[in-house]
Design a protein around this motif. Structure first.
Motif, PDB file in Angstrom:
ATOM      1  N   LEU A 150       0.743  -1.275   0.068  1.00 25.98           N
ATOM      2  CA  LEU A 150      -0.007   0.133  -0.096  1.00 25.98           C
ATOM      3  C   LEU A 150       0.923   1.216   0.092  1.00 25.98           C
ATOM      4  CD1 LEU A 150      -2.841   0.888   0.049  1.00 25.98           C
ATOM      5  CD2 LEU A 150      -2.948   1.121   2.647  1.00 25.98           C
ATOM      6  N   ARG A 151       2.130   1.347   0.787  1.00 25.91           N
ATOM      7  CA  ARG A 151       3.004   2.391   0.656  1.00 25.91           C
ATOM      8  C   ARG A 151       3.542   2.760  -0.708  1.00 25.91           C
ATOM      9  NH1 ARG A 151       6.078   0.384   5.537  1.00 25.91           N
ATOM     10  NH2 ARG A 151       6.299  -1.447   4.021  1.00 25.91           N
ATOM     11  N   LYS A 152       3.819   1.609  -1.347  1.00 24.27           N
ATOM     12  CA  LYS A 152       4.483   2.029  -2.588  1.00 24.27           C
ATOM     13  C   LYS A 152       3.471   2.586  -3.657  1.00 24.27           C
ATOM     14  CE  LYS A 152       7.062  -0.620  -6.057  1.00 24.27           C
ATOM     15  NZ  LYS A 152       8.033  -1.881  -6.361  1.00 24.27           N
ATOM     16  N   LEU A 153       2.042   1.890  -3.459  1.00 26.13           N
ATOM     17  CA  LEU A 153       0.816   2.141  -4.240  1.00 26.13           C
ATOM     18  C   LEU A 153       0.538   3.695  -3.956  1.00 26.13           C
ATOM     19  CD1 LEU A 153      -1.052   1.201  -6.440  1.00 26.13           C
ATOM     20  CD2 LEU A 153      -2.504   0.691  -4.586  1.00 26.13           C
ATOM     21  N   LYS A 154       0.601   4.131  -2.632  1.00 23.85           N
ATOM     22  CA  LYS A 154       0.372   5.670  -2.269  1.00 23.85           C
ATOM     23  C   LYS A 154       1.643   6.647  -3.069  1.00 23.85           C
ATOM     24  CE  LYS A 154      -0.990   8.989   0.958  1.00 23.85           C
ATOM     25  NZ  LYS A 154      -1.193   9.879  -0.203  1.00 23.85           N
ATOM     26  N   THR A 155       2.640   6.048  -3.176  1.00 24.51           N
ATOM     27  CA  THR A 155       3.721   6.956  -3.512  1.00 24.51           C
ATOM     28  C   THR A 155       3.593   6.949  -5.053  1.00 24.51           C
ATOM     29  OG1 THR A 155       5.191   6.174  -1.717  1.00 24.51           O
ATOM     30  CG2 THR A 155       6.292   7.128  -3.820  1.00 24.51           C
ATOM     31  N   LEU A 156       3.092   5.995  -5.629  1.00 26.50           N
ATOM     32  CA  LEU A 156       3.036   6.166  -7.006  1.00 26.50           C
ATOM     33  C   LEU A 156       1.943   7.072  -7.430  1.00 26.50           C
ATOM     34  CD1 LEU A 156       3.427   2.405  -8.058  1.00 26.50           C
ATOM     35  CD2 LEU A 156       4.977   4.232  -8.476  1.00 26.50           C
ATOM     36  N   ILE A 157       0.604   7.029  -6.596  1.00 24.97           N
ATOM     37  CA  ILE A 157      -0.332   7.969  -6.907  1.00 24.97           C
ATOM     38  C   ILE A 157       0.174   9.159  -6.903  1.00 24.97           C
ATOM     39  CG2 ILE A 157      -2.788   8.574  -6.058  1.00 24.97           C
ATOM     40  CD1 ILE A 157      -3.019   5.450  -5.467  1.00 24.97           C
ATOM     41  N   ASP A 158       0.836   9.490  -5.647  1.00 22.09           N
ATOM     42  CA  ASP A 158       1.218  10.875  -5.380  1.00 22.09           C
ATOM     43  C   ASP A 158       2.228  11.593  -6.458  1.00 22.09           C
ATOM     44  OD1 ASP A 158      -0.261  10.861  -3.047  1.00 22.09           O
ATOM     45  OD2 ASP A 158       1.505  10.625  -1.588  1.00 22.09           O
ATOM     46  N   LEU A 159       3.112  10.566  -6.942  1.00 19.05           N
ATOM     47  CA  LEU A 159       3.956  11.041  -8.021  1.00 19.05           C
ATOM     48  C   LEU A 159       3.283  11.430  -9.292  1.00 19.05           C
ATOM     49  CD1 LEU A 159       6.906   8.426  -7.705  1.00 19.05           C
ATOM     50  CD2 LEU A 159       6.905  11.055  -7.374  1.00 19.05           C
ATOM     51  N   VAL A 160       2.271  10.611  -9.659  1.00 20.41           N
ATOM     52  CA  VAL A 160       1.492  10.933 -10.906  1.00 20.41           C
ATOM     53  C   VAL A 160       0.717  12.138 -10.662  1.00 20.41           C
ATOM     54  CG1 VAL A 160      -0.514  10.181 -12.311  1.00 20.41           C
ATOM     55  CG2 VAL A 160       0.940   8.579 -11.685  1.00 20.41           C
ATOM     56  N   SER A 201       0.236  11.663 -16.981  1.00 23.71           N
ATOM     57  CA  SER A 201      -1.486  11.361 -16.994  1.00 23.71           C
ATOM     58  C   SER A 201      -1.752  10.066 -16.921  1.00 23.71           C
ATOM     59  CB  SER A 201      -2.242  12.037 -18.304  1.00 23.71           C
ATOM     60  OG  SER A 201      -1.721  11.369 -19.306  1.00 23.71           O
ATOM     61  N   GLU A 202      -0.847   9.003 -17.063  1.00 25.40           N
ATOM     62  CA  GLU A 202      -1.153   7.783 -17.082  1.00 25.40           C
ATOM     63  C   GLU A 202       0.071   7.071 -16.704  1.00 25.40           C
ATOM     64  OE1 GLU A 202      -2.732   4.401 -19.886  1.00 25.40           O
ATOM     65  OE2 GLU A 202      -3.846   6.179 -19.855  1.00 25.40           O
ATOM     66  N   LYS A 261      -4.654   9.575 -14.314  1.00 20.76           N
ATOM     67  CA  LYS A 261      -4.962  11.004 -13.643  1.00 20.76           C
ATOM     68  C   LYS A 261      -5.973  11.510 -14.345  1.00 20.76           C
ATOM     69  CE  LYS A 261      -1.827  14.250 -13.381  1.00 20.76           C
ATOM     70  NZ  LYS A 261      -0.840  15.265 -13.418  1.00 20.76           N
ATOM     71  N   GLN A 262      -6.941  12.220 -14.083  1.00 21.85           N
ATOM     72  CA  GLN A 262      -8.143  12.741 -14.620  1.00 21.85           C
ATOM     73  C   GLN A 262      -8.223  14.081 -14.342  1.00 21.85           C
ATOM     74  OE1 GLN A 262     -11.824  10.594 -13.288  1.00 21.85           O
ATOM     75  NE2 GLN A 262     -11.611   8.881 -14.611  1.00 21.85           N
ATOM     76  N   SER A 263      -8.614  14.981 -15.203  1.00 23.85           N
ATOM     77  CA  SER A 263      -8.421  16.404 -15.167  1.00 23.85           C
ATOM     78  C   SER A 263      -9.174  16.907 -13.906  1.00 23.85           C
ATOM     79  CB  SER A 263      -8.900  17.046 -16.512  1.00 23.85           C
ATOM     80  OG  SER A 263     -10.285  16.782 -16.781  1.00 23.85           O
ATOM     81  N   PRO A 271      -8.241  13.778  -8.636  1.00 23.50           N
ATOM     82  CA  PRO A 271      -6.789  13.525  -8.368  1.00 23.50           C
ATOM     83  C   PRO A 271      -6.545  12.148  -9.036  1.00 23.50           C
ATOM     84  CG  PRO A 271      -8.181  13.160  -6.204  1.00 23.50           C
ATOM     85  CD  PRO A 271      -8.767  14.037  -7.060  1.00 23.50           C
ATOM     86  N   ALA A 272      -5.320  11.620  -9.037  1.00 22.82           N
ATOM     87  CA  ALA A 272      -4.981  10.302  -9.509  1.00 22.82           C
ATOM     88  C   ALA A 272      -5.987   9.436  -8.899  1.00 22.82           C
ATOM     89  CB  ALA A 272      -3.441  10.127  -9.544  1.00 22.82           C
ATOM     90  N   MET A 273      -6.158   8.152  -9.562  1.00 21.55           N
ATOM     91  CA  MET A 273      -6.880   7.284  -8.971  1.00 21.55           C
ATOM     92  C   MET A 273      -6.545   5.761  -9.500  1.00 21.55           C
ATOM     93  SD  MET A 273     -10.748   8.256 -10.319  1.00 21.55           S
ATOM     94  CE  MET A 273     -11.096   6.744 -10.752  1.00 21.55           C
TER      95      MET A 273
END
Length: 152
Positions: A3-13, A19-20, A34-36, A39-41
């Motif tokens: 989950l930490r790695k996933l959260k980091t990736l989401i924050d980076l995007v 955008s993807e 990332k949708q306009s 936030p990234a999901m």
């Protein structure tokens, strides 16, 4: 993927111009878009041995919502920022812009100034031509590789 790695990736995007992002590892595959307007999901995640996860359905779009932006076709030479800093169109406030739409530019001519760490760096054109588009507003922060001008 933890989950930490996933959260980091989401924050980076969400904090970048990307955008993807899609990552495939031995333990699974993750795609972040990332949708306009949001936030990234995480759009989909699949791990072997687990059922496929499906994202929650999106809220209905109102009829008056603006259409998604269409990718712009760029012709000509793109002058990109060689550094991170603050973009200035002129050498001092109130002065005429170094390069504006319609300005004829010679190779080596200054087209803008980028301030980085209190140092004013003149950015020069690497081609001859005419400025057809200015992407950045005066005083705006720019990133490395960000398009500044199109010269044809």
């Amino acid at each position: 993927m933890d989950l930490r790695k996933l959260k980091t990736l989401i924050d980076l995007v969400s904090e970048s111009n990307v955008s993807e992002l899609e990552i495939t590892e031995a333990d699974g595959k993750v795609r972040i878009v990332k949708q306009s307007t949001a936030p990234a999901m995480v759009m989909a995640a699949h791990y072997p041995g687990q059922p496929m996860a499906h994202p929650a359905p999106a809220a209905p779009v109102a009829a008056a919502a603006p259409a998604a932006p269409v990718a712009e076709v760029i012709t000509g030479h793109v002058v990109k920022s060689p550094m991170v800093g603050t973009f200035y169109r002129a050498s001092n406030p109130g002065a005429k812009a170094l390069a504006d739409v319609g300005t004829v530019i010679k190779k080596g001519q200054s087209v803008c100034i980028i301030e980085a760490m209190k140092i004013m760096n003149e950015i020069e054109s690497d081609v001859d031509g005419t400025v057809t588009k200015v992407f950045v507003e005066n005083g705006q922060a720019v990133e490395y590789g960000q398009p500044l001008f199109i010269i044809e």
